[in-house]
Design an enzyme around this catalytic site. Sequence first.
Site, PDB file in Angstrom:
ATOM      1  CE1 TYR A  53      -0.037 -11.084  -5.284  1.00  0.00           C
ATOM      2  CE2 TYR A  53      -1.293  -9.099  -6.181  1.00  0.00           C
ATOM      3  CZ  TYR A  53      -0.183 -10.563  -6.373  1.00  0.00           C
ATOM      4  OH  TYR A  53      -0.356 -11.160  -7.790  1.00  0.00           O
ATOM      5  N   GLY A  55      -1.996  -8.801   3.214  1.00  0.00           N
ATOM      6  CA  GLY A  55      -2.979  -9.816   3.529  1.00  0.00           C
ATOM      7  C   GLY A  55      -2.287 -11.565   3.459  1.00  0.00           C
ATOM      8  N   GLY A  57      -2.662 -14.942   1.736  1.00  0.00           N
ATOM      9  CA  GLY A  57      -2.704 -15.031  -0.196  1.00  0.00           C
ATOM     10  C   GLY A  57      -1.828 -13.636  -0.817  1.00  0.00           C
ATOM     11  CG  HIS A  73       6.458  -8.871   2.948  1.00  0.00           C
ATOM     12  ND1 HIS A  73       5.644  -9.263   3.709  1.00  0.00           N
ATOM     13  CD2 HIS A  73       7.629  -8.486   3.848  1.00  0.00           C
ATOM     14  CE1 HIS A  73       6.247  -9.617   4.727  1.00  0.00           C
ATOM     15  NE2 HIS A  73       7.527  -9.340   5.112  1.00  0.00           N
ATOM     16  CG  ASP A  74       2.860 -11.724  -0.324  1.00  0.00           C
ATOM     17  OD1 ASP A  74       2.884 -11.265   0.854  1.00  0.00           O
ATOM     18  OD2 ASP A  74       1.622 -11.881  -0.890  1.00  0.00           O
ATOM     19  CG  ASP A 121       9.856  -8.337   7.932  1.00  0.00           C
ATOM     20  OD1 ASP A 121       8.711  -8.861   6.782  1.00  0.00           O
ATOM     21  OD2 ASP A 121       9.477  -9.213   9.000  1.00  0.00           O
TER      22      ASP A 121
END
Length: 146
Positions: A53, A55, A57, A73-74, A121
């Site tokens: 996860y 980076g 995608g 985070h995604d 973030d």
Amino acid sequence: MNPAHLLVLAAVCVSLLGASSVPPRPLNLINFQRMIQCTTRRSAWDFTNYGCYCGAGGSGTPVDELDRCCKVHDDCYGAAEKYHRCSPKLTLYTSTCSSQTGSVTCKDNGTKCKAFVCNCDRTAALCFGRAPYNKNNENINPNRCR
């Protein structure tokens, strides 16, 4: 036309052609990069091809605690897009870093979107700071992420 002017014009055209092949970097990632460096004292580049996860995608099961930080985070960015109708990667906000303590603070950013993205973030950067970094999970085989 003056030869010096032609030379300058040619140089500008060449530089613009070269710049057109470089994809623009999402502005907010600069903010996130600063937070990561504050909380981990590592280059943010260390996290661009980590696990499934970290980076661009992401899929499958996170390989460790740090990779779980990236998945959360995604998911947080997904919630920002869905519920706050904002583009997290393009949303600029203001934050501060205490390099002595590794703490990050989101400032009053004026909108719910900016506050939400900053908190996404901040939470991830603090999570990165707590999680162990395992070099074996850099550039892993994508088949592990299915």
